[in-house]
Design a protein around this motif. Structure first.
Motif, short mmCIF file in Angstrom:
data_model
loop_
_atom_site.label_atom_id
_atom_site.label_comp_id
_atom_site.label_asym_id
_atom_site.label_seq_id
_atom_site.Cartn_x
_atom_site.Cartn_y
_atom_site.Cartn_z
N ARG A 38 -13.30 63.34 -0.04
CA ARG A 38 -13.17 64.76 0.39
C ARG A 38 -13.58 64.90 1.86
O ARG A 38 -12.97 65.34 3.01
N SER A 39 -14.85 64.36 2.24
CA SER A 39 -15.23 64.21 3.46
C SER A 39 -14.39 63.32 4.56
O SER A 39 -14.23 63.78 5.57
N GLN A 40 -14.02 62.10 4.01
CA GLN A 40 -13.11 61.41 4.53
C GLN A 40 -11.68 62.02 5.20
O GLN A 40 -11.16 62.06 5.83
N LYS A 41 -11.33 62.76 4.03
CA LYS A 41 -10.00 63.72 4.00
C LYS A 41 -10.03 64.83 5.14
O LYS A 41 -9.16 64.90 6.00
N LEU A 42 -11.24 65.13 5.15
CA LEU A 42 -11.65 66.54 6.33
C LEU A 42 -11.59 65.47 7.68
O LEU A 42 -11.26 65.89 8.80
N ASP A 43 -12.51 64.33 7.61
CA ASP A 43 -12.55 63.72 8.93
C ASP A 43 -11.21 63.18 9.49
O ASP A 43 -10.93 63.48 10.57
N ASP A 44 -10.28 62.76 8.49
CA ASP A 44 -8.79 62.62 8.81
C ASP A 44 -7.96 63.90 9.51
O ASP A 44 -7.33 63.64 10.50
N LEU A 63 -17.32 75.97 -0.79
CA LEU A 63 -16.84 75.39 0.45
C LEU A 63 -17.87 75.36 1.51
O LEU A 63 -17.83 74.44 2.56
N GLY A 64 -18.49 76.52 1.71
CA GLY A 64 -19.67 76.37 2.76
C GLY A 64 -20.57 75.28 2.63
O GLY A 64 -21.11 74.65 3.66
N HIS A 65 -21.04 75.29 1.60
CA HIS A 65 -21.93 73.84 1.08
C HIS A 65 -21.18 72.65 1.69
O HIS A 65 -22.10 71.87 2.22
N PHE A 66 -20.01 72.58 1.20
CA PHE A 66 -19.49 71.31 1.43
C PHE A 66 -19.24 71.26 3.04
O PHE A 66 -19.62 70.12 3.60
N LEU A 67 -18.92 72.33 3.85
CA LEU A 67 -18.82 72.25 5.38
C LEU A 67 -20.10 72.13 5.85
O LEU A 67 -20.09 71.19 6.80
N ARG A 68 -21.19 72.51 5.38
CA ARG A 68 -22.62 72.34 6.03
C ARG A 68 -23.06 70.70 5.71
O ARG A 68 -23.68 70.16 6.62
N GLN A 69 -22.48 70.10 4.61
CA GLN A 69 -22.86 68.85 4.51
C GLN A 69 -22.18 67.83 5.31
O GLN A 69 -22.76 67.06 6.02
N PHE A 70 -20.99 68.41 5.46
CA PHE A 70 -19.96 67.40 6.52
C PHE A 70 -20.52 67.52 7.66
O PHE A 70 -20.57 66.17 8.50
N VAL A 71 -20.80 68.66 8.27
CA VAL A 71 -21.20 68.63 9.88
C VAL A 71 -22.71 67.86 10.21
O VAL A 71 -22.93 67.77 11.37
N THR A 72 -23.34 67.85 8.95
CA THR A 72 -24.88 67.17 9.20
C THR A 72 -24.87 65.68 8.85
O THR A 72 -25.73 64.94 9.25
N SER A 73 -23.77 65.16 8.55
CA SER A 73 -23.49 63.82 8.13
C SER A 73 -22.94 62.75 9.27
O SER A 73 -21.95 63.66 9.87
N GLU A 74 -23.42 61.91 9.82
CA GLU A 74 -22.81 61.10 10.81
C GLU A 74 -21.49 60.59 10.27
O GLU A 74 -20.52 60.25 11.27
#
Length: 346
Positions: free
Chosen positions: A31-37, A14-25
């Protein structure tokens, strides 16, 4: 692989996923799209949850949830002492993911969690729960989100206001419990602070609009302190007043103070009011002048059950450096109650 190790690895992922998410524009996968939503929806449901503040919280958790950090946090505990139990969590919703540390603590110690979400923060936790269950099926057996009445639990961790804490005490006092009340954070200034330190104090004051227990709501200053230095250092935070809810609170509290003929200092986005209380309204910062630093230290020690963080330099043993109140470590427990120790002893 036992369930405890599976849980540990899932939080690392989960930590790895969150780090990737916040560094991607932009979102890179489903999964990233669902978090963005979820971030967008959380803002619609709670106007205080701006994207910037939610991402700040996600970034903080991404940095904490590494194998190294989790291992360093847990190394001083004997998790084998845990007696598996179901722990009810009654979460607050004042800032994004404010209840996630309790959620993590219950699960990583080998217990089941029964979660009662706050209506103010019921989107982000649900997403993280969904993510965890999707990567590790064991969570489907150990996590339950409850809408109605809580029942079938062995211990409870409840977070609320001083008023709701009395209700919690009445209903939950017979069993093992942690019941958290209102706490506030303060800063002690000596007049020797650099402009950089005072600017960093702005982060402690304004992050999450001052809604967290780790948000600085009051400053103690020497008798002859000149607030012009502080106002100048925190001026870069002035765009905060462009947020409607914050601006409404600023206008309202300023009007109340002026009508009551209180003496205030005002820089257009923050009101300073001399007051003995620790808890200041949104868009306000209380201040109090002190004559003697040693006497102030004694008072703060006496009032320790009302305080979460003390910001300063060479003031107290427990002090936090300027700008770091909203970046707690895994071992920085709310109300200074060791949640993991409580769970292992219960």
């Amino acid at each position: 692989m036992n369930d405890h190790h599976k849980t540990f690895i899932a939080f690392v992922k989960l930590g790895h996923f969150l780090r990737q998410f916040v560094t991607s524009e932009t979102p890179t996968d489903e999964r990233s799209q669902k978090l963005d939503d979820a971030i967008t929806l959380s803002r619609h449901k709670n106007g205080w949850f701006t994207r910037e503040n939610v991402v700040h919280s996600l970034k903080s958790w991404g940095e904490l949830l590494t194998e190294e950090n989790l291992s360093a946090w847990l190394v001083s505990y004997d998790l084998n002492k845990n007696s598996p139990k179901t722990v009810a969590l009654i979460m607050a919703g004042n800032i994004p993911l404010v209840g996630f540390h309790d959620f993590l603590s219950v699960l990583i110690t080998g217990n089941k969690v029964l979660v009662k979400l706050s209506s103010n923060d019921n989107v982000l936790i649900l997403f993280l729960n969904s993510y965890l269950c999707s990567i590790e099926p064991v969570f489907k057996e150990t996590i339950e989100i409850v809408d109605g009445k809580l029942k079938g639990f062995d211990a409870v961790i409840a977070t609320g206001s001083n008023n709701t804490s009395r209700y919690f005490e009445h209903y939950f006092s017979k069993g093992p419990h942690i019941i958290r009340k209102n706490r506030n954070s303060i800063a002690v200034l000596t007049g020797n602070e650099s402009k950089q330190q005072l600017n960093a104090l702005g982060e402690d004051i304004f992050r999450y609009y001052g809604l967290g227990c780790r948000s600085v709501s009051k400053v103690f200053v020497p008798e002859e302190y000149d607030f012009a230095t502080l106002f100048e250092a925190i001026y870069p935070y002035h765009p905060i007043v462009d947020h409607d809810k914050y601006a409404n609170n600023y206008d309202y509290n300023k009007a109340v103070y002026l009508m009551s003929e209180f003496k205030i200092l005002d820089n257009g986005f923050l009101i300073l009011k001399e007051d003995k209380s620790y808890s200041s309204p949104i868009a306000s910062l209380f201040y109090e002048r002190y004559k003697n630093l040693d006497s102030l230290k004694e008072r703060l020690a006496t009032d320790s059950n009302e305080l979460q963080c003390i910001v300063g330099e060479h003031v107290t043993k427990e002090e936090i450096a300027f700008g770091l109140t909203q970046k707690p470590s895994l071992s920085d427990y709310a109300d200074n109650i060791d949640t993991v120790d409580f769970l292992l002893r219960t």
